[in-house]
Design a protein around this motif. Structure first.
Motif, PDB file in Angstrom:
ATOM      1  N   ALA A 122      -2.351  -1.053  21.676  1.00  0.00           N
ATOM      2  CA  ALA A 122      -2.727  -0.075  20.650  1.00  0.00           C
ATOM      3  C   ALA A 122      -3.884  -0.633  19.828  1.00  0.00           C
ATOM      4  O   ALA A 122      -3.990  -1.842  19.632  1.00  0.00           O
ATOM      5  N   GLY A 123      -4.712   0.239  19.357  1.00  0.00           N
ATOM      6  CA  GLY A 123      -5.831  -0.188  18.526  1.00  0.00           C
ATOM      7  C   GLY A 123      -6.563   1.013  17.972  1.00  0.00           C
ATOM      8  O   GLY A 123      -6.144   2.148  18.149  1.00  0.00           O
ATOM      9  N   TYR A 124      -7.658   0.745  17.316  1.00  0.00           N
ATOM     10  CA  TYR A 124      -8.442   1.826  16.743  1.00  0.00           C
ATOM     11  C   TYR A 124      -9.917   1.466  16.825  1.00  0.00           C
ATOM     12  O   TYR A 124     -10.302   0.314  16.768  1.00  0.00           O
ATOM     13  N   GLY A 125     -10.723   2.483  17.008  1.00  0.00           N
ATOM     14  CA  GLY A 125     -12.167   2.313  17.092  1.00  0.00           C
ATOM     15  C   GLY A 125     -12.811   2.677  15.769  1.00  0.00           C
ATOM     16  O   GLY A 125     -12.209   2.566  14.701  1.00  0.00           O
ATOM     17  N   MET A 126     -14.033   3.168  15.873  1.00  0.00           N
ATOM     18  CA  MET A 126     -14.774   3.532  14.677  1.00  0.00           C
ATOM     19  C   MET A 126     -14.094   4.703  13.966  1.00  0.00           C
ATOM     20  O   MET A 126     -13.585   5.618  14.608  1.00  0.00           O
ATOM     21  N   CYS A 127     -14.122   4.668  12.657  1.00  0.00           N
ATOM     22  CA  CYS A 127     -13.458   5.721  11.887  1.00  0.00           C
ATOM     23  C   CYS A 127     -14.283   7.002  11.864  1.00  0.00           C
ATOM     24  O   CYS A 127     -15.483   7.000  12.141  1.00  0.00           O
ATOM     25  N   ASN A 128     -13.626   8.080  11.538  1.00  0.00           N
ATOM     26  CA  ASN A 128     -14.256   9.383  11.370  1.00  0.00           C
ATOM     27  C   ASN A 128     -13.767   9.939  10.042  1.00  0.00           C
ATOM     28  O   ASN A 128     -12.562  10.035   9.817  1.00  0.00           O
ATOM     29  N   ILE A 129     -14.686  10.310   9.176  1.00  0.00           N
ATOM     30  CA  ILE A 129     -14.326  10.855   7.868  1.00  0.00           C
ATOM     31  C   ILE A 129     -14.267  12.370   8.013  1.00  0.00           C
ATOM     32  O   ILE A 129     -15.291  13.042   8.138  1.00  0.00           O
ATOM     33  N   VAL A 130     -13.063  12.913   8.046  1.00  0.00           N
ATOM     34  CA  VAL A 130     -12.845  14.328   8.300  1.00  0.00           C
ATOM     35  C   VAL A 130     -13.504  15.165   7.206  1.00  0.00           C
ATOM     36  O   VAL A 130     -13.321  14.931   6.014  1.00  0.00           O
ATOM     37  N   GLY A 131     -14.289  16.150   7.654  1.00  0.00           N
ATOM     38  CA  GLY A 131     -14.889  17.093   6.715  1.00  0.00           C
ATOM     39  C   GLY A 131     -16.127  16.592   5.987  1.00  0.00           C
ATOM     40  O   GLY A 131     -16.571  17.229   5.029  1.00  0.00           O
ATOM     41  N   ASN A 132     -16.688  15.456   6.416  1.00  0.00           N
ATOM     42  CA  ASN A 132     -17.864  14.934   5.724  1.00  0.00           C
ATOM     43  C   ASN A 132     -18.867  14.412   6.746  1.00  0.00           C
ATOM     44  O   ASN A 132     -18.964  13.213   6.992  1.00  0.00           O
ATOM     45  N   SER A 133     -19.612  15.333   7.337  1.00  0.00           N
ATOM     46  CA  SER A 133     -20.546  14.945   8.402  1.00  0.00           C
ATOM     47  C   SER A 133     -21.661  14.035   7.880  1.00  0.00           C
ATOM     48  O   SER A 133     -22.127  13.153   8.602  1.00  0.00           O
ATOM     49  N   LYS A 134     -22.076  14.219   6.629  1.00  0.00           N
ATOM     50  CA  LYS A 134     -23.129  13.365   6.071  1.00  0.00           C
ATOM     51  C   LYS A 134     -22.646  11.914   5.987  1.00  0.00           C
ATOM     52  O   LYS A 134     -23.356  10.984   6.384  1.00  0.00           O
ATOM     53  N   ALA A 135     -21.434  11.720   5.498  1.00  0.00           N
ATOM     54  CA  ALA A 135     -20.871  10.367   5.414  1.00  0.00           C
ATOM     55  C   ALA A 135     -20.707   9.770   6.810  1.00  0.00           C
ATOM     56  O   ALA A 135     -20.980   8.587   7.026  1.00  0.00           O
TER      57      ALA A 135
END
Length: 174
Positions: A122-135
């Motif tokens: 198990a692991g995680y990659g790059m994060c995604n900030i939901v609802g904030n495409s600019k960020a």
């Protein structure tokens, strides 16, 4: 303490899915590179006995207060697990496979797993900030260009000491 406080947690549905795959044999569970025990403490109630192995005494000290009589932790290596041959039903390794020699780890897993035993990575990659495409755009640029996350360690642009491409691909090519 900060490591435990700010490290992302593993979702309950991931634990349930892995536990379902590892059925029906729930004798011994090993969390290789157990760190602060996030996976160890989630899976241990499902097994008769559980073992967490890590190279860091400081990490193991974080787990100790939460350990019950069916859980033990030991200083050691995921490539030399302190268990008998063919004795383990499930091995998990959370966000740590990239630190290991894969052949050595999977050879060791083959040695200790019962027939039909499971290795769950198990692991995680790059994060995604939901609802904030600019960020997300700003973070992705920082991640890929400033940190060199598309390159392997040793490349002049790469600022990591582990393979981010391998992690971000969910170990698909490894």
């Amino acid at each position: 303490e900060l490591y435990v406080k700010f490290r992302p947690d593993y979702p309950a549905d991931l634990v349930a899915k892995i536990a379902q795959i590892a059925l029906p044999n729930h004798n011994l569970y090993v969390d290789a590179c157990c760190g602060s025990g996030q996976l160890l403490l989630k899976f241990s109630p499902l097994f008769k006995s559980s073992l967490g192995v890590d190279r860091s005494e400081a990490q193991l000290a974080q787990i100790a207060p939460a350990c019950q009589r069916t859980i033990r932790v030991e200083l050691g290596s995921a490539t030399s697990l302190p268990v008998e041959n063919k004795s383990v039903s499930l091995i998990t390794i959370g966000q740590a496979l990239h630190w290991l020699d894969h052949k050595e780890f999977f050879d060791e897993a083959s040695r200790v797993l019962v027939p039909g035993g499971v290795v769950a990575v198990a692991g995680y990659g790059m994060c995604n900030i939901v609802g904030n495409s600019k960020a997300n755009t700003i973070f992705r640029r920082f991640y890929e260009e400033d940190l060199g996350s598309l390159e392997e360690p040793g490349h002049s642009k790469c600022r990591w000491d582990c393979s981010r491409p391998m992690l971000d691909s969910a170990h698909a090519s490894h």
